[in-house]
Design a protein around this motif. Structure first.
Motif, PDB file in Angstrom:
ATOM      1  N   ARG A  62       0.856  -1.197   0.037  1.00 33.29           N
ATOM      2  CA  ARG A  62      -0.058   0.064  -0.064  1.00 33.29           C
ATOM      3  C   ARG A  62       0.729   1.367   0.142  1.00 33.29           C
ATOM      4  O   ARG A  62       0.491   2.272  -0.754  1.00 33.29           O
ATOM      5  CB  ARG A  62      -0.860   0.038   1.093  1.00 33.29           C
ATOM      6  CG  ARG A  62      -1.986  -1.218   1.491  1.00 33.29           C
ATOM      7  CD  ARG A  62      -2.610  -0.829   2.638  1.00 33.29           C
ATOM      8  NE  ARG A  62      -3.829  -2.083   2.773  1.00 33.29           N
ATOM      9  CZ  ARG A  62      -4.799  -2.141   2.246  1.00 33.29           C
ATOM     10  NH1 ARG A  62      -5.377  -1.224   1.655  1.00 33.29           N
ATOM     11  NH2 ARG A  62      -5.714  -3.098   2.506  1.00 33.29           N
ATOM     12  N   GLN A  63       1.855   1.286   0.681  1.00 32.35           N
ATOM     13  CA  GLN A  63       2.712   2.416   0.858  1.00 32.35           C
ATOM     14  C   GLN A  63       3.755   2.709  -0.199  1.00 32.35           C
ATOM     15  O   GLN A  63       3.663   3.736  -1.036  1.00 32.35           O
ATOM     16  CB  GLN A  63       3.658   2.412   2.020  1.00 32.35           C
ATOM     17  CG  GLN A  63       2.805   2.076   3.406  1.00 32.35           C
ATOM     18  CD  GLN A  63       1.855   3.290   3.618  1.00 32.35           C
ATOM     19  OE1 GLN A  63       2.319   4.414   3.376  1.00 32.35           O
ATOM     20  NE2 GLN A  63       0.582   3.081   4.045  1.00 32.35           N
ATOM     21  N   ASP A  91      -0.689   4.928  -9.951  1.00 31.93           N
ATOM     22  CA  ASP A  91      -1.389   5.557  -8.895  1.00 31.93           C
ATOM     23  C   ASP A  91      -2.851   5.419  -8.817  1.00 31.93           C
ATOM     24  O   ASP A  91      -3.306   5.704  -7.874  1.00 31.93           O
ATOM     25  CB  ASP A  91      -0.754   7.018  -8.819  1.00 31.93           C
ATOM     26  CG  ASP A  91       0.635   7.129  -8.488  1.00 31.93           C
ATOM     27  OD1 ASP A  91       1.110   6.343  -7.808  1.00 31.93           O
ATOM     28  OD2 ASP A  91       1.141   8.279  -8.629  1.00 31.93           O
ATOM     29  N   ILE A  94      -6.526   1.785  -6.589  1.00 34.61           N
ATOM     30  CA  ILE A  94      -6.682   1.775  -5.175  1.00 34.61           C
ATOM     31  C   ILE A  94      -6.072   0.211  -4.922  1.00 34.61           C
ATOM     32  O   ILE A  94      -6.967  -0.633  -5.212  1.00 34.61           O
ATOM     33  CB  ILE A  94      -8.028   2.039  -4.790  1.00 34.61           C
ATOM     34  CG1 ILE A  94      -8.236   3.729  -5.188  1.00 34.61           C
ATOM     35  CG2 ILE A  94      -8.397   1.886  -3.514  1.00 34.61           C
ATOM     36  CD1 ILE A  94      -9.707   4.096  -4.658  1.00 34.61           C
ATOM     37  N   GLU A 361      -9.689   6.403   1.268  1.00 35.90           N
ATOM     38  CA  GLU A 361      -8.986   6.777   0.294  1.00 35.90           C
ATOM     39  C   GLU A 361      -9.916   7.369  -1.035  1.00 35.90           C
ATOM     40  O   GLU A 361     -10.480   6.578  -1.351  1.00 35.90           O
ATOM     41  CB  GLU A 361      -7.949   5.669  -0.001  1.00 35.90           C
ATOM     42  CG  GLU A 361      -6.821   6.116  -1.173  1.00 35.90           C
ATOM     43  CD  GLU A 361      -5.831   4.894  -1.216  1.00 35.90           C
ATOM     44  OE1 GLU A 361      -5.635   4.516  -2.431  1.00 35.90           O
ATOM     45  OE2 GLU A 361      -5.103   4.490  -0.246  1.00 35.90           O
ATOM     46  N   THR A 363      -9.955   8.770  -4.730  1.00 34.37           N
ATOM     47  CA  THR A 363      -9.263   9.048  -5.779  1.00 34.37           C
ATOM     48  C   THR A 363     -10.100   9.642  -6.978  1.00 34.37           C
ATOM     49  O   THR A 363     -11.329   9.179  -7.292  1.00 34.37           O
ATOM     50  CB  THR A 363      -8.517   8.140  -6.676  1.00 34.37           C
ATOM     51  OG1 THR A 363      -7.514   7.598  -5.461  1.00 34.37           O
ATOM     52  CG2 THR A 363      -7.588   8.398  -7.573  1.00 34.37           C
ATOM     53  N   LYS A 368      -5.792  13.080  -5.194  1.00 33.21           N
ATOM     54  CA  LYS A 368      -6.068  11.950  -4.311  1.00 33.21           C
ATOM     55  C   LYS A 368      -6.042  12.640  -2.986  1.00 33.21           C
ATOM     56  O   LYS A 368      -5.300  13.560  -2.692  1.00 33.21           O
ATOM     57  CB  LYS A 368      -4.978  10.818  -4.212  1.00 33.21           C
ATOM     58  CG  LYS A 368      -5.065   9.632  -3.675  1.00 33.21           C
ATOM     59  CD  LYS A 368      -3.957   8.599  -3.866  1.00 33.21           C
ATOM     60  CE  LYS A 368      -4.129   7.411  -3.064  1.00 33.21           C
ATOM     61  NZ  LYS A 368      -2.926   6.485  -3.305  1.00 33.21           N
ATOM     62  N   VAL A 370      -6.138  10.951   1.182  1.00 37.33           N
ATOM     63  CA  VAL A 370      -6.116   9.880   1.943  1.00 37.33           C
ATOM     64  C   VAL A 370      -6.404  10.551   3.322  1.00 37.33           C
ATOM     65  O   VAL A 370      -5.840  11.160   4.057  1.00 37.33           O
ATOM     66  CB  VAL A 370      -4.629   9.134   2.198  1.00 37.33           C
ATOM     67  CG1 VAL A 370      -4.807   7.921   3.123  1.00 37.33           C
ATOM     68  CG2 VAL A 370      -4.164   8.550   0.871  1.00 37.33           C
ATOM     69  N   LYS A 372      -7.001   9.191   7.181  1.00 39.66           N
ATOM     70  CA  LYS A 372      -6.354   8.094   8.090  1.00 39.66           C
ATOM     71  C   LYS A 372      -7.363   8.020   9.448  1.00 39.66           C
ATOM     72  O   LYS A 372      -8.072   8.916   9.671  1.00 39.66           O
ATOM     73  CB  LYS A 372      -5.090   8.375   8.681  1.00 39.66           C
ATOM     74  CG  LYS A 372      -4.061   8.621   7.648  1.00 39.66           C
ATOM     75  CD  LYS A 372      -2.747   9.147   8.263  1.00 39.66           C
ATOM     76  CE  LYS A 372      -1.610   9.312   7.066  1.00 39.66           C
ATOM     77  NZ  LYS A 372      -0.387   9.966   7.564  1.00 39.66           N
ATOM     78  N   GLU A 396      -3.762  13.145   3.940  1.00 47.42           N
ATOM     79  CA  GLU A 396      -2.805  13.369   3.084  1.00 47.42           C
ATOM     80  C   GLU A 396      -3.378  13.715   1.749  1.00 47.42           C
ATOM     81  O   GLU A 396      -4.257  12.988   1.516  1.00 47.42           O
ATOM     82  CB  GLU A 396      -1.776  12.379   2.837  1.00 47.42           C
ATOM     83  CG  GLU A 396      -1.011  11.837   4.142  1.00 47.42           C
ATOM     84  CD  GLU A 396      -0.172  10.580   3.984  1.00 47.42           C
ATOM     85  OE1 GLU A 396      -0.202   9.830   2.733  1.00 47.42           O
ATOM     86  OE2 GLU A 396       0.395   9.966   4.885  1.00 47.42           O
TER      87      GLU A 396
END
Length: 418
Positions: A62-63, A91, A94, A361, A363, A368, A370, A372, A396
């Motif tokens: 994922r990262q 990118d 997902i 998340e 997009t 995008k 994100v 958390k 993010e």
């Protein structure tokens, strides 16, 4: 002193890099083990649906978005070991446990890390692999099972699951009686909520048969498979919200029972199939299935639980409304090409308000975002807009230069710059 800090920082970065390299190495080893197992056991896997399974799998971090795949997706992917290729996922994709089409190839997408337990890792991979071939067996259809948020509907389904799990674990002498009790719950619910009958069946086909496929491929011993099924059924019976979970359990059990009662049942499947009806016609075709919910202690137990849960849900909904009323939000438009990454177990439909996610998340054409855990996203206006709480420590963003933030009374709104 400054030199000492630089040395410490260099050592710290080296340790981080070592951990990442070690983690990647461990992942590649486990993926290689899974790939080898699938290849060795392909005959028994093939026999389930008369189709190969697990041959096209994408494992993605994922990262870093680094990928191990079981085939060369395109020329940028490099062979790193026997049967595995390494690359980077675009990118726009997902990363989640799901099925995916890459370069016109239907495949399973598995988010890393896979479960530490090898059997659980295999179950996950084969579950998602079924979804990649599902449309060749029956066409996937959407479903809405929101009626299972109603106390009576939820209690009836949990009672049905209780009797189904016991029937599967029982001897033949007890099984028919328990099954009739389970089916009585099912048909009573079908009568009360007839508009949702097809939706329940569709969800059981989609997720239940994915679980069934994984179980049939991985577990040879009935005792091992029953331990897994009992774990899943117990979790469902304890769950506060089941409308996005039940099909994994009831669909799995119905499929396993059909193996015992209706040989060749898989040959008749289509998108309109209802496994509960198929089973009922096999063991009690006379239609005389009734349940006295007032005297059924199992139903009474779950119904009382649901009444209490309704009170808790109302309290939760009120608290979400309060937070959004008192906290500014980033408001972003959502196009038809939007993509969401979220956990179905953390999705809350709040009537006349929106759909709330504590993390997500997003997009879309603008970029995008994100969010958390600890933040919050609310889909509004028929999912045409999203409100993201201005808790910047939990957000993010990567916004395209063609878009800009515009200040409004409720916070900031994302609009086209030109």
């Amino acid at each position: 002193m400054l030199r000492f800090k630089r040395v410490v920082l260099s050592i710290a970065l080296l340790c981080v890099n070592c951990v990442l390299i070690s983690s990647q190495h461990n992942s590649s080893e486990r993926i290689q083990q899974i790939t080898n197992w699938v290849n060795i056991n392909q005959k028994q896997i093939y026999d389930i649906w008369q189709r190969p399974l697990g041959q096209y799998v994408v494992y993605a971090d994922r990262q870093s978005r680094a990928v191990f795949s079981t085939w060369q997706i395109d020329s940028s992917y490099i062979r790193v070991s026997n049967g595995l290729f390494e690359g980077v996922l675009a990118d726009s994709v997902i990363i989640a446990n799901t099925d995916i089409v890459l370069n016109e190839m239907p495949a399973a997408l598995v988010a890393l890390p896979v479960p530490d337990d090898f059997e659980r890792a295999l179950l996950l991979v084969l579950h998602e692999s079924f979804h990649s071939i599902q449309d060749s067996i029956f066409k996937t259809r959407g479903c809405n099972n929101s009626h299972l948020n109603e106390p009576e509907a939820c209690a009836l389904l949990k009672t049905e699951c209780h009797y189904l799990a016991n029937a599967l674990a029982s001897t033949n002498n007890q099984r028919d009686s328990l099954l009739c009790q389970a089916l009585a719950c099912r048909f009573h619910r079908m009568n009360l909520y007839s508009d949702y009958t097809d939706d329940e069946a569709a969800f059981e086909l989609t997720e239940g048969l994915a679980e069934y496929t994984a179980i049939k491929a991985v577990y040879i011993s009935k005792s091992n498979s029953m331990a897994y099924i009992r774990e899943k059924s117990d979790a469902l019976l304890d769950a506060k919200s089941i409308h996005r979970r039940f099909g994994y359990v009831t669909g799995l059990i119905y499929a396993l029972l059909l193996d015992s009662y209706v040989p060749g049942w898989k040959l008749c499947l289509n998108s309109d199939s209802n496994m509960a009806i198929m089973l009922k016609e096999s063991i009690c075709a006379d239609n005389r299935l009734t349940i006295d919910v007032c005297s059924d202690s199992v139903f009474t137990h779950y119904y009382n639980q649901e009444l209490l849960r309704q009170q808790q849900i109302q309290h939760f909904n009120d608290s979400v409304k309060t937070v959004f009323a008192n906290t500014p939000s980033y408001i972003v438009p959502l196009s038809s090409n939007r993509q969401f990454g979220f956990s179905p177990n953390h999705m809350f439909n709040i009537p006349d308000f929106g759909i709330f996610f504590p993390f997500m998340e997003l997009t879309d054409q603008w970029g995008k975002i994100v969010v958390k855990p600890g933040g919050g996203v609310l889909l509004i206006e028929g999912n045409k807009k999203a409100k993201v709480l201005m808790k910047d420590n939990y957000i993010e963003m990567k916004i395209d230069g063609d878009w800009k933030w515009q200040k409004i009374l409720a916070g900031m709104q994302l609009v086209k710059a030109r």
